[in-house]
Design a protein around this motif. Sequence first.
Motif, PDB file in Angstrom:
ATOM      1  N   THR A 256     -17.795  17.048  63.882  1.00 37.28           N
ATOM      2  CA  THR A 256     -16.962  16.003  64.475  1.00 37.28           C
ATOM      3  C   THR A 256     -17.155  14.680  63.752  1.00 37.28           C
ATOM      4  O   THR A 256     -16.187  13.967  63.457  1.00 37.28           O
ATOM      5  CB  THR A 256     -17.287  15.829  65.972  1.00 37.28           C
ATOM      6  OG1 THR A 256     -17.133  17.084  66.638  1.00 37.28           O
ATOM      7  CG2 THR A 256     -16.367  14.803  66.611  1.00 37.28           C
ATOM      8  N   SER A 257     -18.414  14.347  63.455  1.00 37.76           N
ATOM      9  CA  SER A 257     -18.700  13.098  62.746  1.00 37.76           C
ATOM     10  C   SER A 257     -18.012  13.068  61.383  1.00 37.76           C
ATOM     11  O   SER A 257     -17.414  12.056  60.988  1.00 37.76           O
ATOM     12  CB  SER A 257     -20.209  12.923  62.563  1.00 37.76           C
ATOM     13  OG  SER A 257     -20.877  12.795  63.802  1.00 37.76           O
TER      14      SER A 257
ATOM     15  N   LEU B 165     -15.328  14.643  60.433  1.00 34.71           N
ATOM     16  CA  LEU B 165     -13.872  14.515  60.595  1.00 34.71           C
ATOM     17  C   LEU B 165     -13.477  13.094  60.975  1.00 34.71           C
ATOM     18  O   LEU B 165     -12.450  12.577  60.514  1.00 34.71           O
ATOM     19  CB  LEU B 165     -13.379  15.508  61.650  1.00 34.71           C
ATOM     20  CG  LEU B 165     -13.386  16.977  61.203  1.00 34.71           C
ATOM     21  CD1 LEU B 165     -13.214  17.908  62.400  1.00 34.71           C
ATOM     22  CD2 LEU B 165     -12.276  17.235  60.172  1.00 34.71           C
ATOM     23  N   ILE B 166     -14.278  12.436  61.815  1.00 31.99           N
ATOM     24  CA  ILE B 166     -13.983  11.053  62.198  1.00 31.99           C
ATOM     25  C   ILE B 166     -13.990  10.140  60.971  1.00 31.99           C
ATOM     26  O   ILE B 166     -13.052   9.364  60.737  1.00 31.99           O
ATOM     27  CB  ILE B 166     -15.000  10.550  63.241  1.00 31.99           C
ATOM     28  CG1 ILE B 166     -14.778  11.243  64.584  1.00 31.99           C
ATOM     29  CG2 ILE B 166     -14.892   9.029  63.417  1.00 31.99           C
ATOM     30  CD1 ILE B 166     -15.875  10.972  65.613  1.00 31.99           C
TER      31      ILE B 166
ATOM     32  N   LEU C  40     -15.994   9.524  72.451  1.00 32.82           N
ATOM     33  CA  LEU C  40     -15.475  10.181  71.254  1.00 32.82           C
ATOM     34  C   LEU C  40     -14.026  10.616  71.423  1.00 32.82           C
ATOM     35  O   LEU C  40     -13.200  10.444  70.515  1.00 32.82           O
ATOM     36  CB  LEU C  40     -16.349  11.384  70.899  1.00 32.82           C
ATOM     37  CG  LEU C  40     -17.738  11.070  70.347  1.00 32.82           C
ATOM     38  CD1 LEU C  40     -18.576  12.339  70.223  1.00 32.82           C
ATOM     39  CD2 LEU C  40     -17.649  10.365  68.997  1.00 32.82           C
TER      40      LEU C  40
ATOM     41  N   LEU D 190     -11.159   8.882  69.185  1.00 32.52           N
ATOM     42  CA  LEU D 190     -10.367   9.716  68.281  1.00 32.52           C
ATOM     43  C   LEU D 190      -8.886   9.678  68.632  1.00 32.52           C
ATOM     44  O   LEU D 190      -8.031   9.725  67.747  1.00 32.52           O
ATOM     45  CB  LEU D 190     -10.884  11.156  68.315  1.00 32.52           C
ATOM     46  CG  LEU D 190     -12.001  11.480  67.323  1.00 32.52           C
ATOM     47  CD1 LEU D 190     -12.673  12.801  67.684  1.00 32.52           C
ATOM     48  CD2 LEU D 190     -11.463  11.531  65.901  1.00 32.52           C
TER      49      LEU D 190
ATOM     50  N   MET E   9     -21.531   9.026  67.843  1.00 33.55           N
ATOM     51  CA  MET E   9     -21.854  10.146  66.963  1.00 33.55           C
ATOM     52  C   MET E   9     -23.368  10.346  66.894  1.00 33.55           C
ATOM     53  O   MET E   9     -23.865  11.472  66.961  1.00 33.55           O
ATOM     54  CB  MET E   9     -21.280   9.899  65.566  1.00 33.55           C
ATOM     55  CG  MET E   9     -19.764   9.910  65.492  1.00 33.55           C
ATOM     56  SD  MET E   9     -19.132   9.843  63.792  1.00 33.55           S
ATOM     57  CE  MET E   9     -19.424   8.133  63.356  1.00 33.55           C
TER      58      MET E   9
ATOM     59  N   GLY F 257     -17.301  14.188  54.614  1.00 39.69           N
ATOM     60  CA  GLY F 257     -16.002  13.933  55.232  1.00 39.69           C
ATOM     61  C   GLY F 257     -15.301  12.769  54.568  1.00 39.69           C
ATOM     62  O   GLY F 257     -14.088  12.810  54.303  1.00 39.69           O
TER      63      GLY F 257
ATOM     64  N   MET G  66      -6.797  14.860  60.214  1.00 38.82           N
ATOM     65  CA  MET G  66      -8.241  15.009  60.376  1.00 38.82           C
ATOM     66  C   MET G  66      -8.705  14.493  61.734  1.00 38.82           C
ATOM     67  O   MET G  66      -9.620  15.062  62.352  1.00 38.82           O
ATOM     68  CB  MET G  66      -8.977  14.287  59.240  1.00 38.82           C
ATOM     69  CG  MET G  66      -8.747  14.898  57.868  1.00 38.82           C
ATOM     70  SD  MET G  66      -9.755  14.145  56.553  1.00 38.82           S
ATOM     71  CE  MET G  66     -11.377  14.817  56.947  1.00 38.82           C
ATOM     72  N   ALA G  67      -8.087  13.413  62.222  1.00 36.38           N
ATOM     73  CA  ALA G  67      -8.432  12.912  63.552  1.00 36.38           C
ATOM     74  C   ALA G  67      -8.066  13.940  64.622  1.00 36.38           C
ATOM     75  O   ALA G  67      -8.824  14.155  65.587  1.00 36.38           O
ATOM     76  CB  ALA G  67      -7.717  11.594  63.816  1.00 36.38           C
TER      77      ALA G  67
ATOM     78  N   GLY H 243     -10.627  16.544  64.615  1.00 38.22           N
ATOM     79  CA  GLY H 243     -11.815  16.048  65.294  1.00 38.22           C
ATOM     80  C   GLY H 243     -11.706  16.190  66.801  1.00 38.22           C
ATOM     81  O   GLY H 243     -12.673  16.594  67.470  1.00 38.22           O
TER      82      GLY H 243
ATOM     83  N   SER I 227     -12.231  19.734  67.724  1.00 37.66           N
ATOM     84  CA  SER I 227     -13.624  20.170  67.636  1.00 37.66           C
ATOM     85  C   SER I 227     -14.419  19.834  68.893  1.00 37.66           C
ATOM     86  O   SER I 227     -15.488  20.416  69.134  1.00 37.66           O
ATOM     87  CB  SER I 227     -14.294  19.541  66.409  1.00 37.66           C
ATOM     88  OG  SER I 227     -14.569  18.164  66.622  1.00 37.66           O
TER      89      SER I 227
END
Length: 402
Positions: free
Chosen positions: A220-221, A223-224, A280, A284, A322, A347, A375-376, A379, A382
């Motif tokens: 996740t981190s 992708l962020i 998160l 996001l 994160m 990422g 990508m967001a 995330g 995920s």
Amino acid sequence: MTQKSAMPPVVYLLGLTVFAMTTAEFMVAGMMPALADAMNVGIGKIGNLISLYAVGMTIGGPVLTAVLLALRTPHKRALIWLLSINVAGGVLAAMSTRYEMMAVARIIMGVASSATFGVALTLCADLVAPSVRGRAASFVLGGLMFSPVVGVPLTAFIEQHFGWRASFWLVAALAALCTVAIALWAPADHKQDGADAEVVSLSGEFRSLLNRPLWAAFATSGLIIGATFAAFSYFSPIFLNVAGVSATSIPNLLAMYGIANIIGNAVVGRFADRHTLTVLVAGLSVLALALISFALWAELTPVGIAAFAAIGLTGVSLNPAMVARVMRAAAPGPLVNTMHTSVITAGLAFGTWAGGAAIDAGYSMRAPLWIGAAMAAAGLASLLPYLRTGLAQPPETACSTT
């Protein structure tokens, strides 16, 4: 034993060191057109200079950290060597006459930078009492937040008035100054007993990585940050070529983005420990909407500026959440923290590379924004498996380092 409850001046020096490293990493974003002209390459290849720095961090950080753990190198000595390598890379970058030479310099700087972050935080923890380690680390990592506000706009301003080489020389000189200051004023390591050896055990650190929730948090981190830098790495050509803003506005936009980072980091930090997944998900969602809005209406300058500010308020500013999620998943030892940094920079590298590849392939200058939005969205996806069990659950250890 010396009193360690007060904040030693060296902690602020370590924060300045992180500031120098972060400015070196992202300064390219504010001077892309000038570097493209100087190196006689396209904007996409200049964007890859950010990716190459990140690749160096991703590969070099865990390897060097493992070596340092295995050799039990004293933290002060390791930091001096790592900073010296970074200075050498900075000098090579300032002297570059070809793109390939600049690319090698950026990789060298990235490799040293990642390990520098980890060693600086470890040295910081040695200098203060356990009860104030999180606060001390927040000062060290404050360089991450102030770099977009001061460092990157300053390098963009210097590039416009004195040329891009002057900006690279300035950052190399700052890193050299930090190296000398740490050599003179940082205390020698005092922790050498058996308990500390257990804490930094290489085998124990590897065991900590065998953890599925930890790698989910890492993903996740990554992708962020990838979503954020797919857009941020190309913000100057997007604003110049699509929104039609003047080149003199770029430093001001960078400063605005950095201020948004600081505000977002402060807000996220208040809620990250007890509402980690909620923060998160919300962050996001805002990030994805901002990227989509920027892509759809980039030619409308006010919309583009508002979207860019929203990216700054979320994106990198989600770092406290994160970190809190990673700390909940595993004990945050040196290798865990370095791997988190490496996944984040992977990422970043992918997002920047994908944005540049799309531009070089002939797609619109808005393509990096759409890649960031995708990508967001990934995330957000995920996080879905963890919402039912983890949304309202407070962390077992409330300890944010930003």
